[in-house]
Structure formats: structure tokens, C-alpha cells
Design an enzyme around this catalytic site. Structure first.
Site, PDB file in Angstrom:
ATOM      1  N   LYS A  73       0.757  -1.150   0.026  1.00 44.43           N
ATOM      2  CA  LYS A  73       0.010  -0.145  -0.037  1.00 44.43           C
ATOM      3  C   LYS A  73       0.811   1.281  -0.013  1.00 44.43           C
ATOM      4  O   LYS A  73       0.663   2.220  -0.998  1.00 44.43           O
ATOM      5  CB  LYS A  73      -0.992   0.021   1.261  1.00 44.43           C
ATOM      6  CG  LYS A  73      -1.931  -1.282   1.265  1.00 44.43           C
ATOM      7  CD  LYS A  73      -2.727  -1.447   2.274  1.00 44.43           C
ATOM      8  CE  LYS A  73      -2.262  -1.623   3.822  1.00 44.43           C
ATOM      9  NZ  LYS A  73      -1.491  -2.713   3.767  1.00 44.43           N
ATOM     10  N   THR A  74       1.897   1.322   0.999  1.00 40.88           N
ATOM     11  CA  THR A  74       2.666   2.540   0.876  1.00 40.88           C
ATOM     12  C   THR A  74       3.346   2.668  -0.376  1.00 40.88           C
ATOM     13  O   THR A  74       3.637   3.644  -0.697  1.00 40.88           O
ATOM     14  CB  THR A  74       3.761   2.490   1.933  1.00 40.88           C
ATOM     15  OG1 THR A  74       2.886   1.840   3.364  1.00 40.88           O
ATOM     16  CG2 THR A  74       4.429   3.400   2.388  1.00 40.88           C
ATOM     17  N   ASP A 118      -1.594   6.519   6.500  1.00 41.90           N
ATOM     18  CA  ASP A 118      -1.557   5.237   6.757  1.00 41.90           C
ATOM     19  C   ASP A 118      -2.574   4.918   7.839  1.00 41.90           C
ATOM     20  O   ASP A 118      -2.853   5.895   8.573  1.00 41.90           O
ATOM     21  CB  ASP A 118      -0.145   4.727   7.194  1.00 41.90           C
ATOM     22  CG  ASP A 118       0.142   3.308   6.860  1.00 41.90           C
ATOM     23  OD1 ASP A 118      -0.772   2.621   6.460  1.00 41.90           O
ATOM     24  OD2 ASP A 118       1.207   2.852   7.467  1.00 41.90           O
ATOM     25  N   THR A 167      -5.929  -1.868   6.833  1.00 42.04           N
ATOM     26  CA  THR A 167      -6.052  -3.253   6.827  1.00 42.04           C
ATOM     27  C   THR A 167      -7.635  -3.657   7.414  1.00 42.04           C
ATOM     28  O   THR A 167      -7.938  -4.466   7.307  1.00 42.04           O
ATOM     29  CB  THR A 167      -4.865  -3.539   7.831  1.00 42.04           C
ATOM     30  OG1 THR A 167      -5.185  -2.820   9.358  1.00 42.04           O
ATOM     31  CG2 THR A 167      -3.458  -3.369   7.560  1.00 42.04           C
ATOM     32  N   ARG A 226       6.556  -8.171   1.751  1.00 41.48           N
ATOM     33  CA  ARG A 226       7.297  -7.590   2.833  1.00 41.48           C
ATOM     34  C   ARG A 226       8.064  -8.807   3.689  1.00 41.48           C
ATOM     35  O   ARG A 226       9.286  -8.721   3.668  1.00 41.48           O
ATOM     36  CB  ARG A 226       6.738  -6.885   3.929  1.00 41.48           C
ATOM     37  CG  ARG A 226       7.531  -6.373   5.000  1.00 41.48           C
ATOM     38  CD  ARG A 226       6.856  -5.711   6.140  1.00 41.48           C
ATOM     39  NE  ARG A 226       6.319  -4.441   5.874  1.00 41.48           N
ATOM     40  CZ  ARG A 226       5.305  -3.726   5.998  1.00 41.48           C
ATOM     41  NH1 ARG A 226       4.468  -4.457   6.854  1.00 41.48           N
ATOM     42  NH2 ARG A 226       5.064  -2.695   5.458  1.00 41.48           N
TER      43      ARG A 226
HETATM   44  P1  ADP Z   1       2.123  -2.038   3.236  1.00 43.12           P
HETATM   45  O1  ADP Z   1       2.174  -0.319   3.127  1.00 43.12           O
HETATM   46  O2  ADP Z   1       0.775  -2.652   2.340  1.00 43.12           O
HETATM   47  O3  ADP Z   1       2.304  -2.495   4.554  1.00 43.12           O
HETATM   48  P2  ADP Z   1       4.571  -1.852   1.936  1.00 43.12           P
HETATM   49  O4  ADP Z   1       4.378  -0.940   0.722  1.00 43.12           O
HETATM   50  O5  ADP Z   1       5.190  -1.220   2.937  1.00 43.12           O
HETATM   51  O6  ADP Z   1       3.317  -2.302   2.321  1.00 43.12           O
HETATM   52  O7  ADP Z   1       5.618  -2.920   1.111  1.00 43.12           O
HETATM   53  C1  ADP Z   1       6.247  -3.750   2.150  1.00 43.12           C
HETATM   54  C2  ADP Z   1       7.548  -4.202   1.143  1.00 43.12           C
HETATM   55  O8  ADP Z   1       7.240  -4.918   0.271  1.00 43.12           O
HETATM   56  C3  ADP Z   1       8.235  -2.721   0.561  1.00 43.12           C
HETATM   57  O9  ADP Z   1       9.411  -2.613   1.056  1.00 43.12           O
HETATM   58  C4  ADP Z   1       8.264  -2.970  -0.812  1.00 43.12           C
HETATM   59  O10 ADP Z   1       9.405  -3.042  -1.433  1.00 43.12           O
HETATM   60  C5  ADP Z   1       7.920  -4.471  -0.899  1.00 43.12           C
HETATM   61  N1  ADP Z   1       6.601  -4.694  -2.305  1.00 43.12           N
HETATM   62  C6  ADP Z   1       5.434  -4.599  -1.950  1.00 43.12           C
HETATM   63  N2  ADP Z   1       4.630  -4.690  -2.763  1.00 43.12           N
HETATM   64  C7  ADP Z   1       5.426  -4.868  -3.885  1.00 43.12           C
HETATM   65  C8  ADP Z   1       5.156  -5.297  -5.151  1.00 43.12           C
HETATM   66  N3  ADP Z   1       4.122  -5.374  -5.719  1.00 43.12           N
HETATM   67  N4  ADP Z   1       6.323  -5.405  -6.094  1.00 43.12           N
HETATM   68  C9  ADP Z   1       7.660  -5.358  -5.479  1.00 43.12           C
HETATM   69  N5  ADP Z   1       7.763  -5.165  -4.221  1.00 43.12           N
HETATM   70  C10 ADP Z   1       6.938  -4.937  -3.194  1.00 43.12           C
END
Ligand code: ADP
Length: 336
Positions: A73-74, A118, A167, A226
């Protein structure tokens, strides 16, 4: 561009700052939509909306991203800002304590900028209500004074894009949800997508990773990027210290055993959850409250981090009377 650390300091507490800065480790984070693996339907819709918005010289409509932690998401929020060529301000629902906090951020946005919130479901009600007019009319309604002399002042804002991440979509109020032009659900990833992410990151981290090892790590990464990134880094450490740095299938397997990650990607806490339900509560049903107390974990952690994967794997069921383990869980633990 992501905001710099001074910006974080003004908006977030030290703990929140650390948490979000950790999430924004630039190296493994894809920087453009093409490098964002999987979630093809979301990418396609976003690409079209961004192109159309750029054609009209408008910001893209507000975007709500929901899905389990670590699914991107981030990362997607950062990519949207980058592809639109605008700045991104990052904050989190719990960090916005007073209306003034939100007003300060909103009034500093330039035209088209992205505000990323977030855990938007954890924003308090008063702030949420201020956000309504900001999202809809690009204006802030601020009440000045108290009692009979109180007046509402309307302060115009630049047109911006709000990207909210959560979430827990069910905890978002209807009026807030309705104000997002796009609502995207990030799903768990297919193993071949996780494998692609691992292989790409192995190149970035300059690790020699055998193809079969990449497949093995992918199969144990809880369908979550992640987790895949974290395992890859831990296995790299293991390969460097215990071997010659090359990650072969057997090195990856030994490292995963050391990390207590089993063949389904379950870790100690997952197994503790399942074992506790089976042994202490005869397979359930047991309430989340009681279960969390029995394993000494926060309820929110169990619900957000562990349960979704156990449910996805078919090892746990969420019933109206509580959580229950399935036959698959019994078989898996018996074979451990
Ligand atoms: P969320 O915000 O949903 O908790 P993040 O955006 O922080 O998740 O993603 C976690 C990690 O996973 C990041 O460091 C990112 O590099 C990796 N990541 C997430 N989605 C992808 C994707 N579709 N392709 C490549 N790397 C991804």
C-alpha cells in the site's frame, strides 16, 4: 519524492516516525508502476486514471488502498506520486491528534500533491469530519471561538490527492469511504509474483541466488512481499556467515529451519496460535480476546498479522462464536 525526516518529526511521534521510516527503505521499494509486481488489475486501473488526470491537468481522484500489512500500500502511494510528478506527504491516522495537525499538513500541500494517511481507520472522528470538506470541496472548515460567538471559517486548499491505506476496511465510516474515487483491494500475491520480487531484489542486493532457492523462499513468504524481502535479507546473512554467500536451495532451506519458518511459511507465533486453540480450547471456538491473552500477544497483532494468512491457508476459521482450527491445521502440526 518522499518527505524528509524533518517533515516526519513535525507530524509524528518518534515511534511512529521510526515505523514509517523503516517502511520507506528506498532500496527494495519499486519506484514505478512497471516495477510493481502483480496486482495487475489495480495497476491497469491506476495507469488509466493517472493518464486521464494528466491529460486534464488535474490531480488523480482520492485513492483508498486496503489489504493486509506488507502487500504494497505504501509503495503504491509513493509510485502514484512519482508517476504524477508531485510531492508526497506521509502521515498515519493515530499521528493526527488535533484538527490543527491535519490543517497544518493540508494547508502546506501544493497543487496536485499526494497526502498519504496510513492506518486511516485509526483517525479520530473530529479529524475525519474535517477531512470530508477537504476531500470534497478542497476547503477547510475551521470553527473559531466558542459558544454564541463561534464562527466557521472556510479556508481554501490546493487541489490534492488523498491516498488512504487501511488493513480494516470495515472500520472505515461510510461517509469517508464514499469520498474516495478509487477503492482498491490488495490481495495476497501468487507464488510466481513473489518469486519475481525475490529475484529482482537479489539483484539489487547483489546476492547470488539459485533459481530453486528463489522458488523455495517464495513458497514460504506468506504470499507477502514484505515477508519475502525480510526472509531474503536474513537468508543472505546466513549464507554470508555460514557459507560462501551463495544462496543455494540447501542453504536457503537450512536458514529457514534456523529461522523457524516451516514449509507452509508458518512461524513460531502461527504455530503457537494453532497449538493453543487445539490444546487449550479443544480446537475452538475461542474468542479473539481469550486467545490473545492465552498466547500473550496483542489482539490487533493476532487479527491483522497472523490470522489472515492462517485463514488463507485454510488452517483457521473465523466463526460467529470465535476462532476454530481446521483438520488441515491438525494434520500440519501432527506432521511437524
Ligand atoms: P504496506 O504499506 O501494504 O504495509 P509496503 O508498501 O510497505 O506494504 O510494502 C512492503 C515491502 O514490500 C516494501 O519494501 C516493498 O519493497 C515490497 N513490495 C510490496 N509490494 C510490492 C510489489 N508489488 N512489487 C515489489 N515489491 C513490493
Amino acid at each position: 519524492m518522499f518527505t524528509n525526516s524533518e517533515d516526519f518529526e513535525r507530524i509524528l511521534s518518534p515511534e511512529q516516525q521510526e515505523e514509517i521510516e523503516e517502511k520507506i527503505e528506498i532500496t527494495l521499494r519499486p519506484q514505478c508502476l512497471d516495477h510493481f509486481v502483480g496486482q495487475d488489475n489495480i495497476k491497469e486501473q491506476l495507469a488509466i486514471s493517472m493518464k486521464a488526470a494528466q491529460g486534464r491537468d488535474e490531480p488523480i481522484e482520492h485513492v483508498l488502498l486496503y489489504g493486509n500489512p506488507g502487500l504494497g500500500k505504501t509503495t503504491l502511494a509513493g509510485i502514484i506520486a512519482k508517476e504524477m510528478g508531485v510531492n508526497i506527504r506521509v502521515t498515519a491516522g493515530p499521528a493526527l491528534e488535533r484538527v490543527g495537525d491535519l490543517a497544518a499538513i493540508l494547508s502546506n500541500l501544493n497543487r496536485g500533491d499526494v497526502l498519504f494517511i496510513d492506518e486511516i481507520h485509526r483517525m479520530n472522528k473530529t479529524i475525519e469530519e474535517v477531512l470530508y470538506s477537504a476531500m470534497e470541496d478542497y476547503a477547510l472548515d475551521i470553527i473559531v471561538g466558542k459558544g454564541p460567538t463561534a464562527r466557521t471559517l472556510r479556508m481554501p486548499l490546493e487541489k490534492f490527492t488523498l491516498i488512504g491505506a487501511t488493513t480494516k476496511l470495515n472500520l472505515l465510516s461510510g461517509p469517508l469511504r464514499d469520498r474516495f474515487g478509487h477503492v482498491f483491494h490488495l490481495e495476497f500475491y501468487q507464488p510466481h509474483h513473489i518469486e519475481k520480487i525475490i529475484n529482482r531484489n537479489a539483484v539489487t542486493l547483489k546476492v547470488n541466488l539459485h533459481e530453486s532457492a528463489g522458488k523455495l523462499i517464495a513458497s514460504r513468504s506468506r504470499h507477502t512481499p514484505r515477508v519475502a524481502n525480510r526472509l531474503l535479507k536474513r537468508i543472505r546473512d546466513y549464507a554470508e556467515v555460514k557459507h560462501d554467500g551463495i544462496i543455494s536451495e540447501s542453504v536457503a532451506n537450512d536458514a529457514l529451519t534456523m529461522l523457524n519458518v516451516d514449509q507452509h511459511g508458518l512461524d513460531d507465533v502461527d504455530r503457537k496460535i494453532l497449538n493453543t486453540i487445539i490444546n487449550m480450547f479443544a480446537g475452538g471456538p475461542v474468542g479473539l480476546n481469550t486467545l490473545s491473552a492465552a498466547i500473550a500477544e496483542e489482539m490487533d497483532t493476532v487479527e491483522t498479522i497472523y490470522e489472515p494468512y492462517l485463514i488463507q491457508m485454510g488452517m483457521l476459521e473465523r466463526t460467529p462464536r470465535g476462532r476454530m482450527t481446521t483438520k488441515l491445521a491438525h494434520d500440519h502440526l501432527a506432521g511437524d
